[in-house]
Design an enzyme around this catalytic site. Structure first.
Site, PDB file in Angstrom:
ATOM      1  N   CYS A1135      46.955  98.913  19.745  1.00 29.54           N
ATOM      2  CA  CYS A1135      46.114  98.410  20.837  1.00 29.54           C
ATOM      3  C   CYS A1135      45.419  97.103  20.470  1.00 29.54           C
ATOM      4  O   CYS A1135      44.814  96.469  21.330  1.00 29.54           O
ATOM      5  CB  CYS A1135      45.090  99.460  21.228  1.00 29.54           C
ATOM      6  SG  CYS A1135      45.821 101.075  21.590  1.00 29.54           S
ATOM      7  N   HIS A1315      36.282  96.332  23.455  1.00 29.21           N
ATOM      8  CA  HIS A1315      37.557  97.055  23.569  1.00 29.21           C
ATOM      9  C   HIS A1315      37.402  98.157  24.612  1.00 29.21           C
ATOM     10  O   HIS A1315      38.311  98.399  25.393  1.00 29.21           O
ATOM     11  CB  HIS A1315      37.925  97.633  22.204  1.00 29.21           C
ATOM     12  CG  HIS A1315      39.301  98.200  22.124  1.00 29.21           C
ATOM     13  ND1 HIS A1315      40.425  97.468  22.417  1.00 29.21           N
ATOM     14  CD2 HIS A1315      39.731  99.441  21.784  1.00 29.21           C
ATOM     15  CE1 HIS A1315      41.495  98.226  22.252  1.00 29.21           C
ATOM     16  NE2 HIS A1315      41.109  99.423  21.869  1.00 29.21           N
ATOM     17  N   HIS A1356      44.016 100.634  30.178  1.00 24.55           N
ATOM     18  CA  HIS A1356      44.295 100.193  28.803  1.00 24.55           C
ATOM     19  C   HIS A1356      45.785  99.908  28.645  1.00 24.55           C
ATOM     20  O   HIS A1356      46.594 100.829  28.599  1.00 24.55           O
ATOM     21  CB  HIS A1356      43.866 101.281  27.829  1.00 24.55           C
ATOM     22  CG  HIS A1356      43.914 100.864  26.391  1.00 24.55           C
ATOM     23  ND1 HIS A1356      44.195  99.574  25.997  1.00 24.55           N
ATOM     24  CD2 HIS A1356      43.723 101.559  25.236  1.00 24.55           C
ATOM     25  CE1 HIS A1356      44.186  99.501  24.686  1.00 24.55           C
ATOM     26  NE2 HIS A1356      43.896 100.679  24.199  1.00 24.55           N
ATOM     27  N   ASP A1569      51.397  49.597  13.833  1.00 18.19           N
ATOM     28  CA  ASP A1569      50.422  49.835  12.782  1.00 18.19           C
ATOM     29  C   ASP A1569      49.056  49.330  13.221  1.00 18.19           C
ATOM     30  O   ASP A1569      48.963  48.334  13.956  1.00 18.19           O
ATOM     31  CB  ASP A1569      50.836  49.149  11.479  1.00 18.19           C
ATOM     32  CG  ASP A1569      50.018  49.657  10.307  1.00 18.19           C
ATOM     33  OD1 ASP A1569      50.185  50.840   9.943  1.00 18.19           O
ATOM     34  OD2 ASP A1569      49.199  48.882   9.782  1.00 18.19           O
ATOM     35  N   HIS A1622      62.959  51.554   9.750  1.00 21.93           N
ATOM     36  CA  HIS A1622      63.328  52.950   9.484  1.00 21.93           C
ATOM     37  C   HIS A1622      64.079  53.084   8.169  1.00 21.93           C
ATOM     38  O   HIS A1622      65.018  53.877   8.045  1.00 21.93           O
ATOM     39  CB  HIS A1622      64.184  53.528  10.617  1.00 21.93           C
ATOM     40  CG  HIS A1622      63.379  53.875  11.819  1.00 21.93           C
ATOM     41  ND1 HIS A1622      63.885  54.551  12.897  1.00 21.93           N
ATOM     42  CD2 HIS A1622      62.083  53.625  12.135  1.00 21.93           C
ATOM     43  CE1 HIS A1622      62.946  54.704  13.804  1.00 21.93           C
ATOM     44  NE2 HIS A1622      61.840  54.134  13.356  1.00 21.93           N
ATOM     45  N   GLN A1624      64.197  53.853   3.988  1.00 21.90           N
ATOM     46  CA  GLN A1624      63.536  54.800   3.108  1.00 21.90           C
ATOM     47  C   GLN A1624      62.544  54.072   2.215  1.00 21.90           C
ATOM     48  O   GLN A1624      62.863  53.059   1.602  1.00 21.90           O
ATOM     49  CB  GLN A1624      64.567  55.536   2.245  1.00 21.90           C
ATOM     50  CG  GLN A1624      63.964  56.653   1.404  1.00 21.90           C
ATOM     51  CD  GLN A1624      65.033  57.480   0.713  1.00 21.90           C
ATOM     52  OE1 GLN A1624      66.220  57.235   0.887  1.00 21.90           O
ATOM     53  NE2 GLN A1624      64.607  58.436  -0.068  1.00 21.90           N
ATOM     54  N   SER A1640      54.325  30.880  14.319  1.00 27.62           N
ATOM     55  CA  SER A1640      55.128  30.236  15.349  1.00 27.62           C
ATOM     56  C   SER A1640      54.200  29.830  16.481  1.00 27.62           C
ATOM     57  O   SER A1640      53.074  30.312  16.591  1.00 27.62           O
ATOM     58  CB  SER A1640      56.209  31.193  15.858  1.00 27.62           C
ATOM     59  OG  SER A1640      56.893  30.621  16.948  1.00 27.62           O
TER      60      SER A1640
END
EC number: 2.3.1.86
Length: 1692
Positions: A1135, A1315, A1356, A1569, A1622, A1624, A1640
Site C-alpha cells: 500500500c 494514509h 483504498h 559560449d 565537434h 575530440q 574584419s
C-alpha cells in the site's frame, strides 16, 4: 449346463473371474426365486446400562494431569459391553480451543486456556484478527477486546452451546473433503456410538478435535477413516478424563453349542445396500409412471392452510388497512445508532479555521455570527483549546492579518473565562413576527420580519410581557405556568426565569434526555440544539433510515455540541409497541447505554390535515396510536426499568406536547383527541402509583410557524396575530420548552405536575375556523387578482406595444470549458519578493518539482475526484467529463439526422445534449455508478460477490451416468482417477464412453454470497480504454491495470503541458527519463488467467505470462508512448508503493542519474485479493455495515470512532517529476516541490501487516537541532541541495533538512495527508507517529496540522494510494482549500490526545499552504513519508526577468495544452500510440550512445524525429542559445541578469539575420559560449595568453582600450568554434592557438590551423560564421558551421 458355460467363458477371458454369479433351481431355491424370507429370529440383546446418573449440567473438565490416567481398553472377545459413557453438552472451551488450535496449527491439547489470543499469536496481528473474527461469527455477546482475555474467560463456563457458524462450516468441510465416499456426518456419529459408546454431543466434541488435526489428504477407505476417528477419540478421552471401551454385540446358541457374533457394521452396510436398491427401483417406477416425487404429499393440506392464513390476513388488512399494519412495524435497531461526541475536534476546527482560514473575514462583517462563535468557543473551553488559541494568536501577531487581532483577543478571553464553568446554552432570539405578501406575479410569500419596538437580548421576554390590544398586561394571556393540582399561578416566576435564561443562559450538563420527533425544521430539533449547547447527552430518534438524516444531525452537533455533550441518533417507530419497549430497555440496560433518563420529550407526530370526522380512517388511528397510546407504553416502560433497578428518588421529567387546539381548527383528524388524551396523565400522577418514577409537565404548544405540521397555515399567521394571538417561531417555542428543564422548574415539577401554556392566547380566540377561512380566502383572492392583472398587462403589451417590454430573466445556458487545471502563477511583487532570500540559497538544478499529474479512480480523473473531495458534488464541467467517461455522451462535429451539428449527443439515441442539460439528464446515473458502491460485475471481470464461486469436493457414492469424451480426455480421466473411472471405446469413432465410478472424488462448483467484500471503489461504470484512443487490438492483450496506467500517463503529460511526449527529447537524452511506476499485485486478471483458467482448462492467450510481471506495465508505457532508454524500476511497497516510487525517483534525479521521472502506482480490484483481505479482517464487513444502516458511500470512515476496516478500490495514479532547471528550460508548469522523502522498515515481529513506527526515523536528530552557520537559513550566500542537507549528520533530521532547504521550519508544515485507511489500528498509530515527530522536532504546541483523509471518498487502492494523496496535496496548495473528511461523523475520542492534528469534517478555505507531509504505510514493513513545498518557493529562487520569461512561456504552453486536450477528449484520442521509433534503425546505436543526441521537431507537421544528419539537433540554433542563456540566468548574480539579457538579444538578432527568421538552417554544427566578465581574469596570466593566442590576436588585444574585454571575447569565440568543430578534446589544458579569430570590417572571421583544419573538413564544413555579442558584464559568442563541398573559407 449354465455353470459349465460360465466356467468356459472365464477360462477364455471373456468374463472376469471375480464376477459374482448365482445359480438357482426352482426345485431347490423356490423361496429365493419368489423373494420369500423367513421371519428374523429374535435375539435378546441386553441394553447397556449407565450405572451413574447423568449430571444436570456439564461436568467440569478435569485438569490435564488427571487426564494422563485415561486409556482405551480393548474389550475381551467374549465379554459384552454393559456401560455407555454419559453424554454431556458441549462447552465453549472445547469450541474455543478447537478454533484456536486449527488457526495456530498446533495440537489441541497444547493450547493453554489461561492465555489470551494475543499471547498465543505471539504478535501476529493478522492471525489474531482472523481468530477474533471467527469468535465473533461463532459466539454472541463476546466481551470487548476479546483478544486480551484468557480463553477460558471468553464465554461463560456454564454456557452450553451448539456449534456456531464457523465450527459447523469447518466440520462440514472436513467431512466433504477428507472422508471417503458414503462416510458422511451421520455415518461418523453412528460409528462413534456403536464402537465407543459416545453420544451425539460427545461425538461432536470428538469432531472438534478432528478439525484441529485434519488429514492432509482425503482418506482412501472407510477403514482408514475409522482408524483416524479412533485416534481422535483417544485424544478426546485423554482430555476429558474418560475411559473408552470398545463395544461388541454377542449372540449365543444354547448350552455347549457353537456361538456366533453379528458385526453391526456389516449389518448396517447390508441394510444400506438394500435401501439403496429399493430407492432406485422406486425412482425408476416413478419415472415410468410420470409421478413427481418432489411434490409434497400433503399439498391439499398446505393449500388449505394457505387459504386460512390468507383469510386471516385479509381480515386484519380490511380492519386496519395495509398502511396501518406497515405503520406499526418495528424499526429500532441498536446497531443503527450513531453517536456524536467529538466536540473537542469541532473546537479545534473553529480555532484553526479562524487563524489560518478566511473565517475571520466573515466574522468581522457579522456581529451576530461573531457573538455566536465566541459563545461556541466558551462552551468548549479547555486548557488545550486555550493553549492553542494563544499559540496561534502569537503567530498572528507576527504575520499581522488585518482584523484578526481583536477577534483573537476576544476568543482568548471567552475561553479562559469558561474553562471551569459547565456548558451554558445562550439562546439569541431576534423577536420576529409573520408577514404574508402577494407579488405582482400572484405568488404568495411568507416571511419573518422583526417585531417593532423590541430589541436586544431580552426582546423575546419583552414580547411575552407586552400589553394586549386593550393596553392591559398580556403575560398571562400569551404564556402561563400553573400547578396542575393546586392551580397555583407560577407565571411571573417563569417569566423571570425566561429573562434570566436569555441573559445568562441555561446549563444541562450531565443530563440524559430522550426526544422523539425531532425532524429537520421541527420544534424538537431546535430543542435538541439548545440542549447540546447546554452540555446535555441527548438521545434523539428518527423515523427514517439514519443514513438519510445523519448529515443533518452531524452538522447540528458540530455547530452546537458543547463540552461533555453527546448526541445519539437512532431509528425508531413510535407507533410500534415493540420499538417503544426496546428503545427504553436499550437506554437502561447495562449492555446498552446504561443510563437513567432525566427527561423524556415524546414529540413524535404526524400530520392529519384535511380530515374531518366523516373521513377518519386507519391512518388517523395510526397517528392516534403514535401520539397517545405509544406515549403511554413508552412511559410505562420507563417506570418498569426504574423499578427493576430500584431508582425511586430520581423522577424522570416528562414534557407532554399538548395543544390549545381542542377541535378549534377542525379538519385535523384525531389530533385534538390525542392531545387531550395526554392531559389525563396530569391527573394519573395522583391516582396511580408511579409518582416516584415520573414527573409530569404538560406543555400546550401554541401556533408555531415554520414546522412541518403548520407549514400550510403559515400564510394566515399574520391574520391570527391581528386578532390578538401571539404566534411563535420554531426557535422561540424550543426555548420555551428547554427552559422548563432548568433545575428550578424541574424541582417544581417533581413536587406536583405542572401545566405550561404557551398557546399565545389561541384557546381564547372565538370563531378561529371562520377567521382562518376568511384570511385564506382574502389572500387567495389577492393572488388571483394579481395574476389576472399580470395576464391582462401581457395581452395589452402584445397588442399595443406601448408598454415597456419586460426584461428577460431567463439565464443563458452556459457552455462548459474543459480545462486541465494548470496551477496559478504567483504574483511576483506580492508573493515572491518577500522570499527573495531564497535566490542565493537554492539552485533549481538541485531541485525536484512536480510538473504533471493524473489519476484514474472511482471518481474518474484527478479533477473530478477533487471536486467531490472539496465540494461534495460535480460542477457542470465535471458532469460533462464524467458523462463522456461513462460513455453516456459523445461529441460529434458533422452531419446528423437533424443537420450539421457540433456538440454533445446521447451515445445511445444520438439526440443532442446541451452542456447545461447533462446534470439533469445523467446526474443520477453518474452518482449511482461512480465512487464507492456495490461491486458491479461489469467492472470487475464478471466477479459478482453475491454469487462467489467455489469448488466443493465430494466423494461419489454411486456410479454416475456415462458420458462421451475424446480418447485423450478419457485417458486423462483415467490418469487422474485410476480404477474409479471406466472407459469403453465407441466403435467407428475416436471417442469413448466414460463412467465415473463410486469412490472417485470430484469438485462441484457452488456459489455462495460473499457480502463481506461486496462494496468497493470501482472505476465509473462505462469507462473504456477505447474512449482514450488505445487501439482495439491491444485492449484484450493487455491487463486492465496496464490500460489504466497508459491512459493515466498520457493524461499526466497533458497536465504538464506536453501534447506529444517525444518533445521531452528535445531537451534531454533518451536515457535521462526514468519510469518508476509500481504495483502491489500487478496484472491481477492475467495472473488469474494463468493460474486459475489454466487449471480450469480454459483458453488463454499464449503470452499471458508476460502480463503477470509487475514491470510489464511500465514496459507498455514506454513502448507505446515514449520509447526511452532510461531506467524502468518497479517498486513494490504494497500500500506504500506510491511513496516508494516517489522516493526512488527523488534519489535518481538528485544523484543525476535521470532528469525526469514518471512515478506512481497502479492496482486492480480482484475477487481473490478481496477474499484474502477479508480473511485477514482488514476490509470492512459489508453485511455488518448494512445492518448498521450504513450506505456504501459511508463505509470508508478514516478516524471515525465507528470505523471497521478499509474499502478496497482500484485504479492508477501518476506524477511527472522533473529537475527544476529542466522544468524552467521547457516552460513546464510547476505544481509543487518534492523537498524530501524517506522509506523505513520497522521492528522485530511476526506480523507482516502490523502498523509500525519505523518512519519516526525521518525525524531522527540529537535533540533540538542547532543549525550551523552554513545553513541556508543563516547564510544567504551558499547554495545547498536537499541531498547535502540530508547528510548533515545527527544534528539535523532529514525531515527538518527538507524544510530548511527552503527557509522553512517545522512550524511551517500546514497539512498532513494521512494514509488513513479506516482500520482500527492504523488510524491510531499514524497520528501517534506524526505527533511524536512534531514533538521531537520542536513544533510549537497549539499549532495543529490539518489532517486530510482522502480515502473517505476514494477507498483504498493499494499501490496508487500515495499517488492519489500527492495529487490531492498539490490541489490543496493550488486551491488553498482543505477538503473535509465528511464520513468521519464522530472522530474517535482516542484521537483527542493527537494535539498536533485537527481532523476537518467540513471544507475550510485557508490563506496559504506552505508545506505538507504525506505518510503512507504498506504491508511488509513499508513505511514512507514525503515532504512537499508550495511552488512559490521554487519561483522565489528566480530573478524577476527570468520569472517573467518563464511565465510567458508556461502560459502559452498551458493554453496550447488545454486546446489540445479538449480536442483529444472530444475525438477519443488522448492516448497517442507511437507506431514506430522516432529514428531510423541504423541510427539507433549512435543515438543511444551519444549523450548529446536530441530530437528534431518538424515545423510543418509538429511531429518529432531524429535527423540522421543532425542527431544532436544543433541546427536549432535559436533554441540552443535560448537554453544556454536561460541556464546561465539561473546561476547569474541578480545584478548581472540585465547584461546577460542584453547580450542574448544581440546574439538572437544576429541569428535571425543569418537564418532569415527560420528556426533551422542548413548547418552541420553550432557552437555557443558565454563568458562572465566579472569572473574572467585569465588575461592576467602570461602563460595562458602565450599558449592560446596568436601574435596577431595578442597585438589586437594590447591595442584595445579594454584588454580584458578583448581577450575574453576572443576566448569565447575560440570556445564557440571549438564546439562547432565537434572534435575530440585533448583535455582542459589543451592549447587553442590553432583557432584564430581575425578582425574584419563586418564581423570577426575564423582562421584555422593544423589539426583544426582537418577537423573542419572532417565535419563537412565549408565555412564558419562567427558573432560576438556584448552585454554589461558578459558576452556571448556564436559559431555556425556551414555545410558544403566547396573550398574551405576558414583557411584564408
Amino acid at each position: 449346463m449354465g455353470q459349465k458355460t460360465i466356467k468356459r467363458k472365464i477360462q477364455s477371458a471373456e468374463r472376469p473371474a471375480e464376477a459374482d454369479v448365482a445359480f438357482l433351481a426352482s426345485t431347490q431355491h423356490s423361496k429365493d426365486l419368489c423373494y420369500e424370507y423367513d421371519a428374523p429370529e429374535e435375539v435378546a440383546v441386553e441394553e447397556p446400562v449407565d450405572e451413574t446418573p447423568a449430571p444436570e449440567t456439564a461436568p467440569e473438565r478435569p485438569p490435564l494431569s488427571r487426564a494422563k490416567t485415561a486409556a482405551v481398553k480393548p474389550q475381551e472377545t467374549a465379554a459384552p459391553t454393559t456401560a455407555t459413557i454419559a453424554d454431556v453438552p458441549l462447552s465453549a472451551e472445547e469450541i474455543v480451543r478447537a478454533l484456536v488450535a486449527r488457526k495456530l496449527k498446533k495440537p489441541i491439547l497444547s493450547i493453554p486456556t489461561s492465555k489470551s489470543v494475543k499471547e498465543l499469536c505471539n504478535g501476529k496481528s493478522t492471525l489474531q484478527n482472523e481468530i477474533v473474527g471467527d469468535f465473533h461469527s461463532e459466539f454472541t455477546n463476546l466481551p470487548d477486546r476479546p483478544e486480551d482475555i484468557p480463553l477460558k474467560e471468553l464465554v461463560p463456563a456454564s454456557q452450553s452451546l451448539m456449534l456456531g457458524r464457523v465450527s459447523s462450516a469447518l466440520l462440514s468441510k472436513l467431512v466433504s473433503s477428507k472422508m471417503p465416499a458414503r462416510f458422511n456426518a451421520d455415518a461418523i456419529g453412528k460409528y462413534l456410538a456403536s464402537k465407543w459408546g459416545l453420544g451425539p454431543l460427545r461425538s461432536v466434541a470428538v469432531m472438534l478435535f478432528a478439525i484441529a488435526a485434519e488429514p492432509e489428504a482425503r482418506l482412501g477407505s472407510v477403514a482408514a477413516a475409522e482408524k483416524y476417528l479412533d485416534d481422535t477419540a483417544a485424544k478426546y478421552a485423554e482430555w476429558a478424563g474418560i475411559t473408552l471401551q470398545e463395544r461388541s454385540t454377542q449372540s449365543s446358541a444354547g448350552g455347549g453349542g457353537s456361538s456366533g457374533t453379528v458385526d453391526p457394521t456389516v449389518l448396517a452396510e447390508l441394510t444400506k445396500t438394500n435401501t439403496r436398491l429399493a430407492k432406485r427401483q422406486f425412482q425408476a417406477l416413478a419415472e415410468y409412471l410420470q409421478v413427481d416425487l418432489m411434490k409434497p404429499s400433503s399439498e391439499q393440506e398446505s393449500e388449505a392452510l394457505a387459504v386460512e392464513l390468507q383469510q386471516k390476513l385479509d381480515a386484519w388488512t380490511a380492519e386496519f388497512s395495509e398502511e396501518f399494519l406497515a405503520g406499526v412495524a418495528p424499526t429500532f435497531s441498536e446497531k443503527k445508532s450513531r453517536r456524536y461526541n467529538a466536540w473537542w475536534n469541532a473546537a479545534r476546527q473553529d480555532v484553526l479555521a479562524l487563524f489560518s482560514g478566511n473565517l475571520q473575514e466573515d466574522l468581522s462583517r457579522d456581529a451576530a455570527a461573531l457573538e455566536a462563535f465566541l459563545d461556541r468557543l466558551s462552551n468548549r473551553a479547555g486548557e488545550s483549546l486555550l493553549a492553542m488559541t494563544r499559540s496561534l494568536s502569537r503567530r498572528n501577531q507576527a504575520n499581522a492579518i488585518p482584523g484578526l487581532t481583536d477577534i483573537a483577543r476576544r476568543a482568548e478571553k471567552a475561553i479562559s473565562s469558561c474553562i471551569d464553568r459547565p456548558a451554558t446554552a445562550k439562546v439569541h432570539l431576534p423577536a420576529t413576527r409573520p408577514r404574508t405578501t402577494v407579488s405582482d406575479e400572484g405568488d404568495i410569500k411568507f416571511n419573518e420580519v422583526p417585531r417593532p419596538d423590541v430589541s436586544g437580548h431580552a426582546a423575546y421576554a419583552d414580547v411575552l410581557q407586552a400589553k394586549d390590544l386593550n393596553g392591559h398586561p398580556a403575560a398571562a394571556r400569551f404564556v402561563s405556568l400553573k400547578s396542575a393540582h393546586s392551580h397555583t399561578d407560577l407565571t411571573n416566576g417563569m417569566l423571570d426565569r425566561i429573562r434570566t435564561a436569555l441573559d445568562s443562559g441555561m446549563s444541562f450538563a450531565g443530563k440524559n434526555i430522550l426526544i422523539t420527533g425531532a425532524g429537520q425544521g421541527s420544534i424538537g430539533a431546535e430543542v435538541v440544539r439548545i440542549l447540546l449547547t447546554g452540555g446535555a447527552r441527548v438521545i434523539v430518534t428518527t423515523s427514517r433510515e439514519p443514513s438519510s438524516t445523519a448529515k443533518y444531525f452531524q452538522q447540528m452537533y458540530e455547530e452546537s455540541g458543547a463540552k461533555g455533550s453527546e448526541l445519539i441518533l437512532t431509528r425508531f417507530n413510535q407507533a410500534s409497541a415493540k420499538d417503544c419497549e426496546n428503545l427504553v430497555d436499550h437506554i437502561y440496560d447495562s449492555s446498552g447505554l446504561d443510563r437513567d433518563l432525566d427527561a423524556v420529550l415524546p414529540f413524535a407526530a404526524a400530520p392529519e390535515g384535511g380530515t374531518e370526522i366523516q373521513d377518519v380512517g386507519a391512518k388517523n388511528e395510526l397517528v392516534h396510536r403514535l401520539m397517545l397510546a405509544s406515549v403511554f407504553r413508552m412511559l410505562g416502560r420507563v417506570i418498569k426499568n426504574k423499578r427493576d433497578r430500584s431508582i425511586d428518588c430520581h423522577p424522570t421529567q416528562v414534557l407532554l406536547p399538548l395543544s390549545p387546539n381542542h377541535g378549534t381548527f377542525g379538519g385535523d383528524g384525531m389530533y385534538a383527541e390525542s392531545k387531550l388524551g395526554l392531559e389525563s396523565l396530569v391527573n394519573r400522577v395522583q391516582s396511580e402509583s408511579w409518582s416516584d418514577e415520573l414527573a409530569i409537565c404538560g406543555v400546550k404548544i401554541g401556533w408555531t410557524r415554520g414546522t412541518g405540521l403548520m407549514n400550510a397555515n403559515d400564510i394566515v399567521a399574520e391574520a391570527i396575530e391581528d386578532h390578538g394571538v401571539l404566534t411563535f417561531s420554531v426557535q422561540e417555542m424550543a426555548f420555551n420548552i428547554a427552559m422548563l428543564m432548568t433545575p428550578e422548574l424541574v424541582d417544581l415539577c417533581e413536587n406536583a405536575p405542572l401545566m405550561a401554556d404557551f398557546g399565545g392566547g389561541l384557546s381564547a380566540l372565538e370563531d378561529c375556523a371562520k377567521i382562518l377561512s376568511a384570511a385564506r380566502t382574502e389572500i387567495n383572492t389577492a393572488a388571483d387578482v394579481a395574476r389576472a392583472v399580470k395576464a391582462e398587462d401581457d395581452l395589452e403589451r402584445a397588442a399595443s406595444r406601448t408598454l415597456p417590454a419586460p426584461s428577460s430573466t431567463s439565464p443563458v445556458a452556459k457552455k462548459s470549458m474543459l480545462r486541465i487545471g494548470f496551477p496559478r502563477l504567483p504574483d511576483f511583487e506580492l508573493e515572491l519578493s518577500p522570499l527573495e532570500h531564497l535566490r542565493d540559497i537554492k539552485d533549481p538544478s538541485e531541485t525536484v518539482v512536480v510538473v504533471g499529474f493524473s489519476e484514474l479512480g472511482p471518481w474518474g480523473s484527478a479533477r473530478l475526484r477533487w471536486e467531490i473531495e472539496s465540494k461534495g458534488d460535480f460542477s457542470q464541467v465535471g458532469y460533462m467529463e464524467m458523462a463522456w467517461m461513462m460513455d453516456l455522451i459523445k461529441h460529434v462535429d458533422g452531419p446528423t439526422k437533424n443537420g450539421y451539428y457540433v456538440g454533445w449527443v446521447d451515445s445511445k439515441t444520438g439526440e443532442s445534449v446541451h452542456d447545461a442539460e447533462i446534470e439533469a439528464r445523467y446526474g443520477e446515473v453518474i452518482r449511482k455508478h461512480s465512487g464507492i458502491r456495490f461491486v458491479d460485475p461489469e467492472g470487475s471481470a464478471g466477479y459478482d460477490p453475491s454469487k462467489k464461486e467455489y469448488l466443493h469436493e465430494v466423494a461419489v457414492e454411486e456410479d454416475l451416468p456415462e458420458f462421451e469424451a475424446s480418447s485423450a480426455t478419457a485417458e486423462a480421466f483415467r490418469l487422474r482417477h485410476g480404477t474409479n473411472v471406466s472407459i469403453s471405446p465407441i466403435e467407428g469413432t475416436e471417442n469413448c464412453r466414460v463412467q465415473v465410478k463410486r469412490g472417485a472424488s470430484i469438485k462441484i462448483p457452488k456459489s455462495v454470497p460473499f457480502t463481506w467484500g461486496s462494496v468497493a471503489g470501482q472505476l465509473p461504470k462505462g469507462w473504456s480504454p477505447k474512449k482514450y484512443g488505445i487501439p482495439e487490438d491491444l485492449i484484450p492483450q493487455l491487463d486492465p491495470v496496464s490500460l489504466y496506467t497508459i491512459c493515466c500517463v498520457a493524461e499526466a503529460f497533458y497536465s504538464a503541458g506536453i501534447t506529444d511526449p517525444l518533445e521531452i527529447f528535445k531537451y534531454i537524452h533518451l536515457s535521462e527519463i526514468g519510469n518508476f511506476l509500481g504495483s502491489s499485485m500487478g496484472g491481477a486478471l492475467k495472473t488469474r488467467q494463468m493460474y486459475r483458467d489454466i487449471y480450469l482448462d480454459k483458453d488463454i492467450q499464449s503470452d499471458v505470462l508476460q502480463e503477470t510481471y509487475l514491470n510489464t506495465t511500465g514496459a507498455w508505457v514506454n513502448m507505446l508512448l515514449l520509447g526511452s532508454t532510461g531506467p524502468i524500476k518497479t517498486p513494490m511497497g504494497a500500500c506504500a508503493t506510491g511513496v516508494e516510487s516517489i522516493d526512488s525517483a527523488f534519489e535518481s534525479i538528485m544523484s543525476d542519474k535521470t532528469r525526469m521521472c514518471i512515478v506512481g502506482g497502479f492496482d486492480d480490484f480482484h475477487e481473490d485479493e478481496s477474499y484474502g483481505f477479508s480473511t485477514m479482517k482488514a476490509t470492512v464487513n459489508v453485511e455488518e455495515e448494512l445492518a448498521k444502516g450504513r450506505l456504501p458511500s459511508e463505509m470508508s470512515r478514516p478516524t471515525a470512532e465507528s470505523r471497521s476496516g478499509f474499502v478496497e478500490a482500484h485504479g492508477c495514479g501518476v506524477q511527472i517529476l522533473c529537475r527544476g532547471d529542466v522544468a524552467l528550460e521547457m516552460g513546464l508548469p510547476v505544481y509543487g516541490i518534492i523537498a524530501g522523502s524517506t522509506m523505513a522498515a520497522d521492528k522485530v515481529g511476526r506480523s507482516v501487516p502490523a502498523p509500525g513506527q519505523g518512519i519516526l526515523t525521518f525525524a531522527r536528530e540529537t535533540g533540538q537541532a542547532q543549525l550551523d552557520k552554513s545553513s541556508p537559513s543563516t547564510n544567504t550566500t551558499s547554495r545547498t541541495s536537499s541531498v547535502s542537507l540530508a547528510r548533515r549528520g545527527a544534528t539535523v533530521s532529514p525531515l527538518r533538512a527538507s524544510l530548511d532547504a527552503w527557509g522553512l521550519t517545522i512550524d511551517d508544515l500546514d497539512v498532513a495527508s494521512l494514509h488513513g485507511t479506516s482500520t482500527k489500528a492504523n488510524d491510531l498509530n499514524e497520528p501517534e507517529v506524526i505527533c511524536k515527530q512534531m514533538d521531537h522536532l520542536g513544533r510549537t504546541p497549539g499549532r495543529p496540522l490539518w489532517a486530510i483523509c482522502q480515502k473517505s471518498v476514494t477507498g483504498h487502492p493499494k499501490a496508487p494510494a500515495a499517488a492519489w494523496m500527492l495529487n490531492g496535496c498539490l490541489q490543496v496548495m493550488d486551491s488553498r482549500t482543505i477538503p473535509a473528511n465528511r464520513n468521519a461523523d464522530n472522530v474517535d475520542p482516542a484521537l483527542q490526545t493527537a494535539t498536533h492534528l485537527c481532523f476537518p469534517t467540513r471544507p475550510v478555505r485557508v490563506q496559504d499552504v506552505r508545506a505538507f507531509i504525506l505518510t503512507s504505510f504498506g504491508f511488509g514493513q513499508k513505511g514512507g513519508q514525503v515532504v512537499g513545498v508550495a511552488p512559490k518557493y521554487f519561483f522565489a529562487t528566480l530573478d524577476e526577468e527570468v520569472y517573467k520569461d518563464y511565465s510567458v512561456r508556461v502560459t502559452k504552453r498551458s493554453k496550447t495544452a488545454d486546446r489540445a486536450y479538449a480536442k483529444a477528449l472530444m475525438s477519443n484520442a488522448i492516448v497517442k500510440v507511437q507506431d514506430h521509433s522516432p529514428y531510423e534503425q541504423e541510427d539507433q546505436s549512435r543515438i543511444f550512445m551519444d549523450p548529446l543526441s536530441r530530437i528534431t521537431e518538424d515545423a510543418e507537421t509538429g511531429s518529432y524525429h531524429f535527423d540522421t544528419k543532425d542527431i544532436r539537433n544543433v541546427a536549432d540554433v535559436k533554441a540552443r542559445l535560448t537554453r544556454l542563456v536561460r541556464g546561465e540566468r539561473l546561476n547569474a548574480r541578480p545584478d548581472a541578469a540585465s547584461g546577460l539579457a542584453q547580450a542574448a538579444r544581440s546574439a538572437q538578432a544576429w541569428i535571425e539575420k543569418q537564418t532569415g527568421g527560420r528556426s533551422s538552417v542548413d548547418t552541420s554544427t553550432v557552437g555557443i559560449d558565454l563568458v562572465d566578465l566579472s569572473a574572467f581574469s585569465a588575461h592576467e596570466n602570461e602563460t595562458f595568453i602565450e599558449r592560446n593566442f596568436t601574435e596577431q590576436e595578442k597585438a589586437f588585444a594590447k591595442q584595445s582600450l579594454d584588454q580584458k574585454m578583448a581577450f575574453a571575447s576572443r576566448w569565447a569565440a575560440k570556445e564557440a568554434v571549438f564546439k562547432c568543430l565537434h572534435t575530440q578534446t585533448k583535455g582542459a589544458g589543451a592549447a587553442m592557438k590553432d583557432i584564430e579569430i581575425v578582425k574584419s570590417d563586418n564581423a570577426p572571421k575564423v582562421k584555422l590551423h593544423n589539426d583544426c583544419i582537418k577537423a573542419g573538413r572532417k565535419a563537412g564544413l565549408e565555412d564558419i560564421q562567427l558573432s560576438i555579442s556584448h552585454g554589461e558584464d558578459c558576452l556571448i559568442a556564436v559559431a555556425i558551421g556551414i555545410a558544403g563541398n566547396g573550398p574551405a573559407k576558414y583557411t584564408l
